[in-house]
Design a protein around this motif. Structure first.
Motif, mmCIF file in Angstrom:
data_model
loop_
_atom_site.group_PDB
_atom_site.id
_atom_site.type_symbol
_atom_site.label_atom_id
_atom_site.label_comp_id
_atom_site.label_asym_id
_atom_site.label_seq_id
_atom_site.Cartn_x
_atom_site.Cartn_y
_atom_site.Cartn_z
ATOM 1 N N ASN A 20 0.832 -1.187 0.000
ATOM 2 C CA ASN A 20 0.000 0.000 0.000
ATOM 3 C C ASN A 20 0.873 1.245 0.000
ATOM 4 N N LYS A 21 0.617 2.155 -0.929
ATOM 5 C CA LYS A 21 1.360 3.402 -1.006
ATOM 6 C C LYS A 21 0.498 4.526 -0.439
ATOM 7 N N PRO A 22 1.013 5.287 0.528
ATOM 8 C CA PRO A 22 0.207 6.359 1.107
ATOM 9 C C PRO A 22 -0.231 7.362 0.048
ATOM 10 N N LEU A 23 -1.439 7.877 0.219
ATOM 11 C CA LEU A 23 -1.932 8.883 -0.701
ATOM 12 C C LEU A 23 -1.140 10.171 -0.560
ATOM 13 N N GLU A 24 -0.870 10.826 -1.693
ATOM 14 C CA GLU A 24 -0.198 12.109 -1.666
ATOM 15 C C GLU A 24 -1.185 13.181 -1.212
ATOM 16 N N SER A 25 -0.637 14.319 -0.741
ATOM 17 C CA SER A 25 -1.494 15.463 -0.476
ATOM 18 C C SER A 25 -2.117 15.924 -1.790
ATOM 19 N N ASP A 26 -3.364 16.311 -1.723
ATOM 20 C CA ASP A 26 -4.124 16.661 -2.923
ATOM 21 C C ASP A 26 -4.439 18.156 -2.885
ATOM 22 N N THR A 27 -3.823 18.922 -3.780
ATOM 23 C CA THR A 27 -3.993 20.369 -3.816
ATOM 24 C C THR A 27 -5.050 20.748 -4.847
ATOM 25 N N ILE A 28 -6.067 21.471 -4.390
ATOM 26 C CA ILE A 28 -7.222 21.806 -5.220
ATOM 27 C C ILE A 28 -7.374 23.320 -5.256
ATOM 28 N N PRO A 29 -7.487 23.937 -6.437
ATOM 29 C CA PRO A 29 -7.696 25.389 -6.506
ATOM 30 C C PRO A 29 -8.945 25.809 -5.722
ATOM 31 N N LEU A 30 -8.783 26.817 -4.895
ATOM 32 C CA LEU A 30 -9.871 27.303 -4.050
ATOM 33 C C LEU A 30 -10.224 28.727 -4.473
ATOM 34 N N ILE A 31 -11.485 28.947 -4.730
ATOM 35 C CA ILE A 31 -11.958 30.265 -5.130
ATOM 36 C C ILE A 31 -12.708 30.884 -3.958
ATOM 37 N N ILE A 32 -12.450 32.160 -3.696
ATOM 38 C CA ILE A 32 -13.234 32.903 -2.718
ATOM 39 C C ILE A 32 -13.758 34.149 -3.407
ATOM 40 N N ASN A 33 -15.063 34.348 -3.383
ATOM 41 C CA ASN A 33 -15.645 35.495 -4.063
ATOM 42 C C ASN A 33 -15.866 36.658 -3.098
ATOM 43 N N LYS A 34 -16.395 37.756 -3.594
ATOM 44 C CA LYS A 34 -16.534 38.950 -2.757
ATOM 45 C C LYS A 34 -17.619 38.798 -1.699
ATOM 46 N N GLN A 35 -18.442 37.754 -1.810
ATOM 47 C CA GLN A 35 -19.421 37.459 -0.760
ATOM 48 C C GLN A 35 -18.868 36.511 0.308
ATOM 49 N N ASN A 36 -17.573 36.157 0.198
ATOM 50 C CA ASN A 36 -16.878 35.270 1.141
ATOM 51 C C ASN A 36 -17.256 33.811 0.998
ATOM 52 N N THR A 37 -17.857 33.442 -0.134
ATOM 53 C CA THR A 37 -18.123 32.035 -0.409
ATOM 54 C C THR A 37 -16.853 31.378 -0.941
ATOM 55 N N ILE A 38 -16.462 30.251 -0.351
ATOM 56 C CA ILE A 38 -15.315 29.504 -0.868
ATOM 57 C C ILE A 38 -15.834 28.275 -1.609
ATOM 58 N N TYR A 39 -15.242 28.009 -2.785
ATOM 59 C CA TYR A 39 -15.713 26.849 -3.535
ATOM 60 C C TYR A 39 -14.625 26.268 -4.429
ATOM 61 N N VAL A 40 -14.863 25.018 -4.803
ATOM 62 C CA VAL A 40 -13.963 24.276 -5.687
ATOM 63 C C VAL A 40 -14.795 23.652 -6.796
ATOM 64 N N LYS A 41 -14.118 23.225 -7.841
ATOM 65 C CA LYS A 41 -14.792 22.457 -8.884
ATOM 66 C C LYS A 41 -14.757 20.983 -8.509
#
Length: 295
Positions: A20-41
């Motif tokens: 078993n190979k440990p999972l790598e860290s997974d980096t995902i682009p994070l968007i924050i809009n002017k209403q302070n909502t954070i989201y990803v695809k």
């Protein structure tokens, strides 16, 4: 949750050994809009790419009624059927629920419990959501990261904070809610129980806010002298109070929203039930309500 495992096969002489190979860290682009909502695809059911709010104040997956009716290639079954949700390079399993509204610019929201055996980093300096197998060693060695024990309540999690007004201080638990777009929602019953001088806070405005199901809720925004999280102090914070409802039905709990939480780079260590917070480039950003009102 079903863990993904990468299996590496190594040939030694005439024997094949699987490890078993440990999972790598997974980096995902994070968007924050002017209403302070954070989201990803994310990709739902292996077919639909959606913008989804990472909402630590909820669990599993919630999609708006409009998305459910008009945007998906299939018609999912609500509440009891498990579907695949791909976030970054990993697949997560979740049931699906419906709501009338969600954060600005998003199709729905997913909860913290998808990562309940992981550590989640929210890095606003790099605009990244990073999923780690475990807390990186450097975090606990960095004195600027303050450590907060997680307290769980009905599958949601809370951390401690302190509010101050006219020399009166009150320390209590706050729901850690990246899905709430404003600073903090204070519970009137909890304020009364602690004899907190809420009436001394200057009223900024009164509005009608819509809840997740589209219901109207009267809200007062007032100026709080001080909000303290660990050793970090935030002064003159425009906080919200609901006059006709409670932030959390049937419970005396304040809510800490993303207009505060975005000011900290964050590690949510769900393996050890600890939150680490460190001020980032947004720490001194203006508050939305003060920009609107010219305060």
């Amino acid at each position: 949750m079903i863990k993904n495992l990468f299996i590496a096969f190594i040939l030694l002489s005439t024997h094949a050994i699987a490890q078993n190979k440990p999972l790598e860290s997974d980096t995902i682009p994070l968007i924050i809009n002017k209403q302070n909502t954070i989201y990803v695809k994310a990709v739902f059911n292996d077919s639909d790419t959606l913008n989804l709010n990472f909402d630590t104040g909820t669990t599993e997956l919630v999609l708006t009624n409009n998305v459910l009716k008009n945007k998906l290639k299939s018609v999912p079954k609500l509440y009891n059927t498990v579907y695949n949700l791909k976030i970054g390079n990993h697949d997560y399993k979740t049931k699906i629920y419906d709501a009338e509204l969600t954060g600005h610019d998003t199709d729905g929201r997913f909860g913290w419990d998808l990562f309940k055996d992981k550590t989640v980093e929210l890095n606003y300096d790099k605009n990244a959501l990073i999923v780690h197998n475990q807390l990186p060693a450097y975090v606990s060695k960095d004195s600027k990261f303050k450590k907060f024990p997680i307290k769980y309540f009905k599958e949601l999690f809370l951390i401690e904070g302190t509010i101050s007004q006219n020399g009166i201080k009150n320390t209590s638990l706050f729901l850690f809610d990246t899905g709430y777009q404003r600073t903090a929602m204070l519970d009137n019953d909890l304020l009364k129980l602690s004899n907190f001088p809420a009436e001394k806070m200057e009223v900024i405005k009164k509005v009608m806010m819509k809840g997740a199901q589209g219901n109207e809720i009267p809200v007062i925004t007032s100026n709080l002298e001080l909000l303290k999280i660990g050793n970090y102090k935030l002064k003159n914070v425009p906080v919200q109070q609901i006059t006709a409802n409670k932030p959390m039905r049937g419970e005396n709990i304040h809510i800490l929203g993303n207009e505060i939480l975005k000011r900290f780079n964050t590690f949510l260590d769900f393996q050890n039930n600890v939150v680490y917070l460190k001020p980032n480039q947004l720490f001194n950003a203006e508050y939305v309500e003060k920009m609107k009102n010219g305060i």
